[in-house]
Design a protein around this motif. Structure first.
Motif, short mmCIF file in Angstrom:
data_model
loop_
_atom_site.label_atom_id
_atom_site.label_comp_id
_atom_site.label_asym_id
_atom_site.label_seq_id
_atom_site.Cartn_x
_atom_site.Cartn_y
_atom_site.Cartn_z
N GLY A 197 0.81 -1.22 0.00
CA GLY A 197 0.00 0.00 0.00
C GLY A 197 0.84 1.26 0.00
N GLY A 198 0.27 2.32 0.56
CA GLY A 198 0.90 3.63 0.54
C GLY A 198 2.31 3.65 1.15
N PHE A 199 2.54 2.89 2.23
CA PHE A 199 3.86 2.93 2.88
C PHE A 199 4.97 2.44 1.95
CE2 PHE A 199 1.14 2.86 6.71
CZ PHE A 199 1.63 4.02 7.31
N GLY A 202 6.28 4.90 -0.28
CA GLY A 202 7.06 5.98 0.31
C GLY A 202 6.28 6.97 1.14
N LYS A 203 4.96 6.76 1.31
CA LYS A 203 4.20 7.69 2.15
C LYS A 203 4.63 7.53 3.62
CE LYS A 203 -0.29 8.03 1.52
NZ LYS A 203 -1.70 7.60 1.25
N ASP A 204 4.62 8.65 4.36
CA ASP A 204 4.99 8.60 5.78
C ASP A 204 3.81 8.18 6.64
OD1 ASP A 204 7.54 9.52 5.30
OD2 ASP A 204 6.89 11.62 5.35
N GLY A 206 -0.67 6.84 6.48
CA GLY A 206 -1.72 6.33 5.62
C GLY A 206 -2.99 6.09 6.40
N HIS A 207 -4.03 5.60 5.72
CA HIS A 207 -5.28 5.41 6.43
C HIS A 207 -5.37 4.01 7.04
CE1 HIS A 207 -7.22 2.88 3.39
NE2 HIS A 207 -8.27 2.80 4.19
N ASP A 208 -4.43 3.13 6.63
CA ASP A 208 -4.43 1.77 7.17
C ASP A 208 -3.05 1.15 6.99
OD1 ASP A 208 -4.15 1.15 4.49
OD2 ASP A 208 -5.89 -0.18 4.40
N VAL A 209 -2.91 -0.09 7.43
CA VAL A 209 -1.70 -0.86 7.19
C VAL A 209 -2.09 -2.03 6.30
CG1 VAL A 209 0.23 -2.11 8.22
CG2 VAL A 209 -0.89 -0.27 9.50
N LEU A 264 -11.14 -5.39 -6.91
CA LEU A 264 -11.21 -6.36 -5.82
C LEU A 264 -10.59 -7.68 -6.27
CD1 LEU A 264 -14.75 -5.63 -4.40
CD2 LEU A 264 -12.54 -4.69 -3.73
N ASP A 265 -9.86 -8.30 -5.36
CA ASP A 265 -9.28 -9.60 -5.70
C ASP A 265 -9.94 -10.70 -4.88
OD1 ASP A 265 -7.92 -9.94 -3.18
OD2 ASP A 265 -6.55 -8.38 -3.87
N HIS A 266 -9.46 -11.92 -5.09
CA HIS A 266 -10.13 -13.08 -4.49
C HIS A 266 -9.28 -13.77 -3.43
CE1 HIS A 266 -13.28 -13.03 -7.65
NE2 HIS A 266 -12.31 -12.44 -8.32
N SER A 353 -0.64 2.56 -6.75
CA SER A 353 -1.90 3.05 -6.20
C SER A 353 -3.10 2.48 -6.97
CB SER A 353 -1.93 4.59 -6.30
OG SER A 353 -1.97 4.97 -7.66
N LYS A 354 -4.27 2.77 -6.50
CA LYS A 354 -5.47 2.33 -7.21
C LYS A 354 -5.44 2.81 -8.66
CE LYS A 354 -8.90 1.64 -3.60
NZ LYS A 354 -8.26 2.21 -2.38
N MET A 355 -5.04 4.07 -8.82
CA MET A 355 -4.99 4.66 -10.16
C MET A 355 -3.94 3.96 -11.01
SD MET A 355 -6.01 6.88 -12.34
CE MET A 355 -5.33 7.43 -13.90
P1 GTP Z 1 -3.58 4.73 2.23
O1 GTP Z 1 -4.02 3.46 2.90
O2 GTP Z 1 -4.57 5.81 2.41
O3 GTP Z 1 -2.20 5.14 2.61
O4 GTP Z 1 -3.50 4.45 0.65
P2 GTP Z 1 -3.29 3.07 -0.07
O5 GTP Z 1 -2.77 3.33 -1.41
O6 GTP Z 1 -2.52 2.13 0.80
O7 GTP Z 1 -4.79 2.57 -0.27
P3 GTP Z 1 -5.52 1.22 0.19
O8 GTP Z 1 -5.06 0.76 1.50
O9 GTP Z 1 -6.97 1.49 0.04
O10 GTP Z 1 -5.15 0.16 -0.93
C1 GTP Z 1 -3.87 -0.39 -1.10
C2 GTP Z 1 -3.78 -1.07 -2.41
O11 GTP Z 1 -4.45 -2.33 -2.36
C3 GTP Z 1 -4.50 -0.28 -3.52
O12 GTP Z 1 -3.63 -0.16 -4.60
C4 GTP Z 1 -5.68 -1.14 -3.89
O13 GTP Z 1 -6.01 -1.02 -5.23
C5 GTP Z 1 -5.12 -2.51 -3.59
N1 GTP Z 1 -6.08 -3.60 -3.56
C6 GTP Z 1 -5.92 -4.72 -4.29
N2 GTP Z 1 -6.90 -5.57 -4.10
C7 GTP Z 1 -7.74 -5.00 -3.22
C8 GTP Z 1 -8.96 -5.44 -2.64
O14 GTP Z 1 -9.48 -6.52 -2.90
N3 GTP Z 1 -9.52 -4.60 -1.75
C9 GTP Z 1 -8.95 -3.41 -1.43
N4 GTP Z 1 -9.54 -2.62 -0.55
N5 GTP Z 1 -7.80 -2.97 -1.97
C10 GTP Z 1 -7.20 -3.76 -2.87
#
Ligand code: GTP
Ligand code: MN
Ligand code: MN
Length: 410
Positions: A197-199, A202-204, A206-209, A264-266, A353-355
């Motif tokens: 995820g974000g960490f 390189g993000k310092d 985030g909203h989750d781990v 979404l994955d499985h 990222s999602k994008m």
């Molecule tokens: P912050 O948590 O805000 O720092 O941003 P982040 O980029 O870590 O976002 P997030 O935690 O929502 O998602 C982390 C990555 O997991 C993203 O690139 C998602 O696209 C990816 N991802 C892949 N599969 C899934 C899934 O099934 N569910 C979710 N929620 N995320 C997924």
């Protein structure tokens, strides 16, 4: 300072996954504005709004990878993915330093309320709009309501609102990872646990781990998450957890339906709320208590297996109130388990990222006729699956230049 090569690289690309998009970029004033437009469209919620939200996102991604600051409308002329609406906003910001449209959105009661409500874990834009239309405006309104039936997620979302709105910092993420590694040792040897995820980008904070877990021997990852969750629950370290089983079938790799349900994955996973004892942060990070540069953690009851079960006040009460003197905070943690054979694809998916994911999947589809997901790659033309053991290999299969994790922040 942008080099000619940087500029050329930007100009050569059509998809965000072909460009480097660093965390710190040159056009924050514009991308912040576009992100408000994106949110606003997203909150509105129609099909058309969804496309509009994506268009703002693409425009913002384009500006983020631009190697220089936009200083005049001449700069904007050759920018990728910037439509008329975005140009108008950029023009106004260049002229006045702000955009009236953005300021109006940000100060509107509707936007502020929806923003507040979607900040509740388990509440999406549709629910937020429903509550708004019922006349609710504050968290207190929602708590007091006798007509709303809150889901378990939403109850926790409200109960832990402040904690979950407080960004998770890297040290907390590392402490949780290190702690989880210790816990897993009791269940299985050689398990790997990686913060994604974000960490990892390189993000310092985030909203989750996001934790991606796997075992070097394909198949040996099975059943481990379930045991881990059971153990964590016993130690009262999970405030909420829902275990989702692995629902992956190889055939789904080539089905368009799978592709459409896109993000979404499985994998077997648990989207949980972790009860992080503040003392754990020092205990489970390498610099430990020795690091006096960071804020001293207060309290400090050690979190360990002997936590008494009546410490777990929340499970048996309906109250939204938390004890004033608590020694812990709630942190959203995503646990994801993948088999070794899919590790490269899973990592690519969870780094984000999602994008970036959206872009690389679209690129694979449009340019190569290949279906990419967090589970694998399917070549529609040659009708075959393409295995890969690392992210690098996937980039090679896709004929893409390697993009570092820190450069996938689109
Ligand atoms: P912050 O948590 O805000 O720092 O941003 P982040 O980029 O870590 O976002 P997030 O935690 O929502 O998602 C982390 C990555 O997991 C993203 O690139 C998602 O696209 C990816 N991802 C892949 N599969 C899934 C899934 O099934 N569910 C979710 N929620 N995320 C997924
Ligand atoms: Mn995350
Ligand atoms: Mn996540």
């Amino acid at each position: 300072i942008a080099t000619i090569e940087d500029e050329a690289e930007y100009q050569d690309t059509k998809y965000a996954c072909q460009r480097r998009t660093p965390l710190k970029h040159h056009n924050k004033i514009f991308t912040d504005a576009l992100e408000v437009l994106e949110k606003n469209a997203d909150y509105t919620g129609g099909d058309q709004d969804y496309s509009r939200a994506l268009a703002f996102r693409r425009a913002s991604a384009s500006l983020k990878s631009l190697p220089h600051t936009v200083t005049s409308m001449r700069d904007v002329a050759n920018l990728k993915d910037i439509g008329k609406h975005c140009k108008d906003v950029i023009r106004e910001i260049l002229e006045k330093g702000y955009s009236t449209e953005i300021e109006d959105i940000k100060s509107s009661e509707w936007f502020k309320t929806i923003q507040l409500f979607v900040g509740i874990y388990g509440c999406g834009p549709a629910t937020a709009r429903k509550w708004y239309n019922m006349g609710y405006r504050t968290l207190e309104d929602i708590k007091k309501s006798t007509t709303i039936h809150l889901t378990a997620d939403q109850r926790n979302g409200i109960r832990f609102y402040d904690d979950l709105q407080t960004p998770v910092i890297r040290r907390e993420a590392e402490a949780i990872r290190n702690f989880i590694i210790e816990e897993i040792k009791e269940i299985s040897n050689d398990f790997t646990v990686v913060i994604t995820g974000g960490f990892i980008r390189g993000k310092d904070s985030g909203h989750d781990v996001d934790l991606l877990m796997s075992h070097p021997d394909n198949g040996k990852e099975k059943g481990v998450l379930q045991k881990l969750i059971t153990n964590l629950k016993q130690k009262n370290l999970l405030l909420e957890c829902s275990l989702q089983a692995n629902t992956f079938h190889k055939e789904s790799l080539k089905s368009p339906k799978h592709y459409k349900s896109s993000m979404l994955d499985h994998f077997e996973k648990s989207l949980s709320i972790f009860r992080l004892e503040k003392s754990m942060v020092d205990k489970y990070t390498s610099c430990g208590g020795a690091s006096k540069t960071t804020e001293k953690v207060q309290g400090g009851k050690s979190c360990s297996s002997n936590t008494k079960s009546d410490d777990y006040i929340l499970k048996h009460t309906d109250s939204f109130d938390l004890p004033k003197d608590r020694t812990w905070r709630a942190v959203r943690v995503d646990f994801v388990v993948c088999p070794q054979s899919q590790y490269g694809y899973a990592l690519l998916g969870w780094v984000g990222s999602k994008m970036f994911n959206r872009s690389i999947r679209l690129y694979a589809d449009r340019e190569l006729g290949m279906m990419l997901s967090s589970h694998g790659l399917y070549d529609r033309i040659n009708q075959q699956y393409i295995p890969a053991s690392s992210e690098q290999e996937i980039f090679e299969h896709l004929k893409l230049t390697w993009i570092e994790h820190e450069d996938r922040n689109c």
